[in-house]
Design an enzyme around this catalytic site. Structure first.
Site, PDB file in Angstrom:
ATOM      1  N   LYS A  58     110.064  -4.762 -99.638  1.00  0.00           N
ATOM      2  CA  LYS A  58     109.806  -5.797 -98.699  1.00  0.00           C
ATOM      3  C   LYS A  58     110.259  -5.130 -97.213  1.00  0.00           C
ATOM      4  O   LYS A  58     109.373  -5.499 -96.210  1.00  0.00           O
ATOM      5  CB  LYS A  58     110.334  -7.010 -98.913  1.00  0.00           C
ATOM      6  CG  LYS A  58     109.753  -7.845-100.031  1.00  0.00           C
ATOM      7  CD  LYS A  58     110.192  -9.207-100.241  1.00  0.00           C
ATOM      8  CE  LYS A  58     109.841  -9.944-101.502  1.00  0.00           C
ATOM      9  NZ  LYS A  58     110.670 -10.968-102.050  1.00  0.00           N
ATOM     10  N   GLN A 102     115.957 -13.880-100.836  1.00  0.00           N
ATOM     11  CA  GLN A 102     115.792 -13.482-102.332  1.00  0.00           C
ATOM     12  C   GLN A 102     116.326 -14.195-103.179  1.00  0.00           C
ATOM     13  O   GLN A 102     117.501 -14.640-103.105  1.00  0.00           O
ATOM     14  CB  GLN A 102     116.175 -11.938-102.525  1.00  0.00           C
ATOM     15  CG  GLN A 102     115.582 -11.368-103.529  1.00  0.00           C
ATOM     16  CD  GLN A 102     113.971 -11.054-103.604  1.00  0.00           C
ATOM     17  OE1 GLN A 102     113.470 -10.883-102.599  1.00  0.00           O
ATOM     18  NE2 GLN A 102     113.639 -11.605-104.871  1.00  0.00           N
ATOM     19  N   ASP A 125     108.486 -17.513 -95.869  1.00  0.00           N
ATOM     20  CA  ASP A 125     108.306 -17.167 -97.539  1.00  0.00           C
ATOM     21  C   ASP A 125     107.731 -18.643 -98.012  1.00  0.00           C
ATOM     22  O   ASP A 125     107.480 -18.547 -99.244  1.00  0.00           O
ATOM     23  CB  ASP A 125     109.612 -16.828 -98.200  1.00  0.00           C
ATOM     24  CG  ASP A 125     109.296 -16.201 -99.279  1.00  0.00           C
ATOM     25  OD1 ASP A 125     108.210 -15.488 -99.581  1.00  0.00           O
ATOM     26  OD2 ASP A 125     110.465 -15.973-100.235  1.00  0.00           O
TER      27      ASP A 125
END
Ligand code: NAP
Length: 285
Positions: A58, A102, A125
C-alpha cells in the site's frame, strides 16, 4: 456446432488504472496548492508477514501516485490504550490526511476502540462506525474500500441495480455488510447470507447479482448462478482462487469478475482516491 456461453469479464485492473491516473493528477494538484503532498499514515501492530507485505504494498502504491506515506510500526505487545493514543495523535496531526490501521491488529487489541480513534474526516479506509452509518444512510463520507470498489465496477459496467435481487454471501464489517448497504442504497433488494444461513445455494439461485465475500475457495457453485446474473467475486484465496467457481459460473453469468484482476485492484484504487479526497478537503475553498 454449439458454443458455450461465456460471461463478459469485469476488468478491475483496467478500471483501477484509470481511477489511479486521475488520482495521480489530483494528488499533484494538492501538492502544488498547499506545498505538501497528501499523506497517508499506516499503522501496523506487530510483524505478521502478510500484514507487513500488505502495508509495504500500500505504501509503495502511495508513493507511485504522489501520496506520502508515514509509517507507524508498533510492537506486537502494544496495548489497546497505547494504540488508541497513537491513532488519536494522528487524527489530531494536521500533516496527516488519512489513517489506515492494518488489521487484524492482534487478538489482545480491542480493534473497534482503535478504529473509533480515527477521525472520520481521515477514515480513508472506511472502517469507523460513523463512516458505516454515512454509507448506510447514503450520506457523504468515506466508504469501505473493497465494497466501494465493487460499486465502481457495477457502475462502470452499467449494471442496473434498482429492483434487482442482490445476494451478498458474507457479512464482515469491512466487506459483506457494507457491500449490502451500498447495494441497498442503489435500490437493490438485498439478502445477506452468512455461516448460519440454512441454504445459501437456494438464495444464490434467485440472485440477479451475487457478491461473494466468504473467504472459502469456490464456495459459490457455478451451477447455482442464475443465467444472466452478475457475479462479483471479492474472495481471494491461496493459489489465486476466488470464492466463486469461476469456470462454471462464467458459462451462466452475463458479467463476472475474474480473480485476480477483478475486485482486488479496485480496493487499493479506492484507498488512494479517498486519501487524495481527504487532502483536497483540507484545502482552502
Ligand atoms: P471474514 O471476515 O472471514 O468473513 C467471512 C464471511 O463469510 C462471514 O460473514 C461468515 O459468516 C461468512 N461465511 C463463512 N462461512 C460461511 C458459510 N459456510 N456459508 C455462508 N457464509 C459463510 O472475511 P472477509 O474479510 O469479509 O473476506 C472475505 C473474502 O474476501 C476473503 O477471501 C478475503 O481474502 C477477501 N478479501 C478481498 C479483499 C480485496 O481487496 N479484494 C479485501 C478484503 C477481503 P459469519 O459472519 O456468520 O461468521
Amino acid at each position: 456446432m454449439s458454443t458455450t456461453h461465456s460471461a463478459r469479464l469485469m476488468d478491475g485492473t483496467a478500471l483501477a488504472r484509470r481511477i489511479t491516473e486521475r488520482t495521480t493528477a489530483r494528488a499533484a494538484a494538492v501538492t502544488r496548492r498547499r506545498g505538501a503532498a497528501p499523506c497517508l499514515a499506516t499503522v501496523l501492530v506487530g510483524d505478521d508477514p502478510a500484514s507487513v507485505t500488505y502495508v509495504r504494498m500500500k505504501r509503495a502504491r502511495c508513493e507511485s501516485v504522489g501520496i506520502t506515506s508515514r509509517h507507524v510500526p508498533l510492537p506486537a505487545a502494544t496495548t489497546t490504550a497505547e494504540l488508541v493514543a497513537t491513532i488519536t495523535a494522528l487524527s489530531e496531526d494536521p500533516g496527516v490526511d488519512g489513517i489506515l490501521l492494518q488489521h487484524p491488529a492482534g487478538p489482545h487489541i480491542d480493534e473497534r476502540a482503535a478504529f473509533e480513534a480515527i477521525d472520520p474526516a481521515k477514515d480513508v479506509d472506511g472502517v469507523t462506525m460513523r463512516s458505516f452509518a454515512a454509507m448506510s444512510f447514503g450520506l457523504p463520507g468515506f466508504v469501505s474500500c473493497t465494497p466501494g470498489g465493487i460499486m465502481r465496477l457495477l457502475e462502470e459496467y452499467e449494471v442496473d441495480l434498482a429492483g434487482r435481487h442482490a445476494v451478498v454471501v458474507g457479512r464482515s464489517a469491512i466487506l459483506g455488510r457494507p457491500a449490502g448497504m451500498l447495494l441497498l442504497g442503489r435500490d437493490a433488494t438485498v439478502t445477506y447470507c452468512h455461516s448460519r444461513t440454512a441454504d445459501v445455494g437456494t438464495l444464490v439461485r434467485e440472485a440477479d447479482v451475487v457478491v461473494a465475500a466468504v473467504g472459502r475457495p469456490r464456495f459459490v457453485r457455478g451451477e447455482d448462478v442464475k443465467p444472466g446474473a452478475v457475479v462479483i467475486d471479492a474472495g481471494y484465496n491461496a493459489g489465486n482462487v476466488g470464492d466463486v467457481d469461476f469456470e462454471t459460473a462464467r458459462t451462466r453469468a452475463s458479467l463476472i469478475t475474474p480473480v485476480p484482476g477483478g475486485v482486488g485492484p479496485m480496493t487499493i484504487a479506492v484507498l488512494l482516491e479517498q486519501t487524495v479526497e481527504a487532502a483536497e478537503r483540507s484545502l482552502p475553498a
